[in-house]
Design a protein around this motif. Sequence first.
Motif, short mmCIF file in Angstrom:
data_model
loop_
_atom_site.label_atom_id
_atom_site.label_comp_id
_atom_site.label_asym_id
_atom_site.label_seq_id
_atom_site.Cartn_x
_atom_site.Cartn_y
_atom_site.Cartn_z
N TYR A 1 0.85 -1.19 0.00
CA TYR A 1 0.00 0.00 0.00
C TYR A 1 0.89 1.24 0.00
O TYR A 1 1.80 1.36 0.81
CB TYR A 1 -0.92 0.01 1.22
N PHE A 2 0.61 2.16 -0.92
CA PHE A 2 1.37 3.39 -1.03
C PHE A 2 0.47 4.59 -0.75
O PHE A 2 -0.75 4.45 -0.55
CB PHE A 2 1.99 3.52 -2.43
N ASN A 3 1.06 5.77 -0.75
CA ASN A 3 0.28 7.00 -0.54
C ASN A 3 -0.72 7.19 -1.68
O ASN A 3 -0.56 6.66 -2.79
CB ASN A 3 1.21 8.20 -0.45
N ASN A 4 -1.75 7.99 -1.38
CA ASN A 4 -2.77 8.34 -2.38
C ASN A 4 -3.51 7.12 -2.92
O ASN A 4 -3.85 7.06 -4.12
CB ASN A 4 -2.13 9.12 -3.54
N ASN A 5 -3.75 6.14 -2.05
CA ASN A 5 -4.56 4.97 -2.41
C ASN A 5 -3.97 4.14 -3.54
O ASN A 5 -4.71 3.52 -4.33
CB ASN A 5 -5.99 5.39 -2.78
N LYS A 6 -2.66 4.10 -3.65
CA LYS A 6 -2.00 3.28 -4.65
C LYS A 6 -1.70 1.90 -4.05
O LYS A 6 -1.30 1.80 -2.90
CB LYS A 6 -0.71 3.93 -5.14
N GLN A 7 -1.90 0.85 -4.87
CA GLN A 7 -1.71 -0.50 -4.38
C GLN A 7 -1.01 -1.35 -5.44
O GLN A 7 -1.31 -1.25 -6.63
CB GLN A 7 -3.06 -1.15 -4.05
N LEU A 8 -0.10 -2.19 -4.98
CA LEU A 8 0.59 -3.14 -5.84
C LEU A 8 0.45 -4.52 -5.22
O LEU A 8 0.67 -4.70 -4.02
CB LEU A 8 2.07 -2.77 -5.98
N SER A 9 0.10 -5.50 -6.05
CA SER A 9 -0.07 -6.86 -5.56
C SER A 9 0.53 -7.85 -6.56
O SER A 9 0.44 -7.66 -7.77
CB SER A 9 -1.56 -7.18 -5.39
N TYR A 10 1.17 -8.89 -6.04
CA TYR A 10 1.69 -9.94 -6.91
C TYR A 10 1.73 -11.24 -6.13
O TYR A 10 1.85 -11.25 -4.90
CB TYR A 10 3.08 -9.58 -7.45
N GLY A 11 1.61 -12.34 -6.86
CA GLY A 11 1.61 -13.63 -6.18
C GLY A 11 1.30 -14.77 -7.13
O GLY A 11 1.30 -14.63 -8.35
N LEU A 12 1.01 -15.94 -6.54
CA LEU A 12 0.74 -17.16 -7.28
C LEU A 12 -0.65 -17.68 -6.92
O LEU A 12 -1.10 -17.53 -5.78
CB LEU A 12 1.79 -18.23 -6.97
N SER A 13 -1.30 -18.31 -7.90
CA SER A 13 -2.63 -18.86 -7.68
C SER A 13 -2.72 -20.24 -8.30
O SER A 13 -2.03 -20.55 -9.29
CB SER A 13 -3.70 -17.95 -8.29
N SER A 14 -3.57 -21.07 -7.74
CA SER A 14 -3.84 -22.40 -8.29
C SER A 14 -5.33 -22.71 -8.14
O SER A 14 -5.96 -22.30 -7.15
CB SER A 14 -2.99 -23.46 -7.59
N TYR A 15 -5.88 -23.43 -9.12
CA TYR A 15 -7.31 -23.71 -9.16
C TYR A 15 -7.54 -25.10 -9.69
O TYR A 15 -6.73 -25.63 -10.46
CB TYR A 15 -8.05 -22.70 -10.05
N GLY A 16 -8.64 -25.71 -9.27
CA GLY A 16 -8.92 -27.05 -9.76
C GLY A 16 -10.32 -27.50 -9.38
O GLY A 16 -11.19 -26.69 -9.03
N TYR A 17 -10.54 -28.80 -9.43
CA TYR A 17 -11.86 -29.39 -9.21
C TYR A 17 -11.80 -30.42 -8.08
O TYR A 17 -10.74 -30.99 -7.80
CB TYR A 17 -12.36 -30.06 -10.49
N LEU A 18 -12.93 -30.61 -7.46
CA LEU A 18 -13.10 -31.67 -6.46
C LEU A 18 -14.09 -32.68 -7.04
O LEU A 18 -15.27 -32.39 -7.19
CB LEU A 18 -13.63 -31.09 -5.15
N GLU A 19 -13.58 -33.85 -7.41
CA GLU A 19 -14.40 -34.87 -8.06
C GLU A 19 -14.16 -36.22 -7.39
O GLU A 19 -13.01 -36.64 -7.21
CB GLU A 19 -14.06 -34.97 -9.55
N GLY B 1 -14.33 -36.98 -4.39
CA GLY B 1 -13.55 -36.84 -3.17
C GLY B 1 -12.08 -36.58 -3.40
O GLY B 1 -11.30 -36.59 -2.44
N ARG B 2 -11.66 -36.35 -4.63
CA ARG B 2 -10.26 -36.11 -4.95
C ARG B 2 -10.07 -34.72 -5.54
O ARG B 2 -10.86 -34.27 -6.37
CB ARG B 2 -9.75 -37.16 -5.94
N LEU B 3 -9.00 -34.06 -5.10
CA LEU B 3 -8.67 -32.73 -5.62
C LEU B 3 -7.79 -32.88 -6.87
O LEU B 3 -6.84 -33.67 -6.89
CB LEU B 3 -7.92 -31.90 -4.57
N SER B 4 -8.13 -32.13 -7.92
CA SER B 4 -7.32 -32.14 -9.13
C SER B 4 -6.91 -30.70 -9.44
O SER B 4 -7.69 -29.76 -9.27
CB SER B 4 -8.10 -32.72 -10.31
N LEU B 5 -5.67 -30.52 -9.90
CA LEU B 5 -5.14 -29.21 -10.26
C LEU B 5 -5.40 -28.95 -11.74
O LEU B 5 -4.99 -29.73 -12.60
CB LEU B 5 -3.64 -29.15 -9.97
N ASN B 6 -6.11 -27.86 -12.03
CA ASN B 6 -6.45 -27.54 -13.41
C ASN B 6 -5.69 -26.33 -13.95
O ASN B 6 -5.34 -26.28 -15.12
CB ASN B 6 -7.95 -27.27 -13.53
N SER B 7 -5.40 -25.36 -13.08
CA SER B 7 -4.78 -24.13 -13.55
C SER B 7 -3.90 -23.54 -12.46
O SER B 7 -4.24 -23.62 -11.27
CB SER B 7 -5.88 -23.12 -13.94
#
Length: 351
Positions: A279-297, A299-305
């Motif tokens: 968070y910077f002055n004057n309501n400026k914001q920078l964000s970075y990171g990693l994400s992962s997404y998938g399905y639950l089928e 009873g098993r988790l699968s990684l899709n993206s």
Amino acid sequence: MSKLLKTKKSKSSLLFYCAMCTLATPALAENASQPTNKLTDGSLTTAITAINDEAAEWIDDHHEDVQDRLRNLAHSMDKWFGEPDPQKPASANLRVVFDTRWSNNPTDGSHVTVKPRIRGHIKLPVLERRLSIVIGDKDLDEQDVLTKGSAYGAGHTPNQSKVLDGKQVREDNASIALRWSKLEDTFGFDTDVGIRSGNDLFLKFSVDKDLHQTDTWQISNHNYYRYGTDSEHTLKGEINTQYKLSATRYFNNNINLRYRHEDDREQTTWGNEVRHIHYFNNNKQLSYGLSSYGYLEDGRLSLNSYGPTVSYRQPFWRDWLFLQTEFSYFNDKKEDKSHFPSTLLRIEALF
């Protein structure tokens, strides 16, 4: 003899001409340095500044006019149910978002989508049960690009064939609901009862709880269930963990699980998003990171993206106008798409 005189005269004339040019050159240079047009003497800058000031005044006047109309509407509606309390006046706000996303994936090639979105909220404190009115795109409440992935839902590839799908825009933004705020104050959860476009009557239950909070750690839980006559069942739960690294830097982790049941089809998806937020002055914001997404089928988790996301947001021109950019690089195993770039440009106006 006459030829000799003519030659001397011509040479003298040439020398005289060269001497005059030499004497005249500084004067010409001095005259050339003087402005021949008033606009080059600072007037152009003044004119541009004046035009900019007039445009800013015009847009500020219209912004204030919209705010006045929203306040007057809220106060008028509040009076329908009794005498308003000056200490607890009715309030209204409006959020208008204009998203433009470009993606270049190996299957569909380069693709641009444009998505206008709207969200409004009118609070009527006179009502004994303190009803409030929620207008517009419900998804805006859930989608915070800086901490919860992309505006389309991180890892999602827009499949619409049109750059601007007017029908979809109307359906996404044409909804109105009543919220019973008393439940939120008493039990820590709220309800929305309303109607969405296409005669999709719906009921929404949500529960938000702060599970743990200290000077450095904050863990919160958000859950909701929504049933619509057309959209049927939607259930979502998420846990958000935030760690304060300094006064201006935070580490954020969001884990979510979503279940949908529509037309005898069921789907359960999961997501995990890690962000480092500045968070910077004057309501400026920078964000970075990693994400992962998938399905639950079964009873098993699968990684899709999975992939990285970088986002930056700041006000521009006016303190109520915001410009946001985002870059992501995700794949989609289910659609057989390898990693591809995607960018978002968001313009947001707050009223």
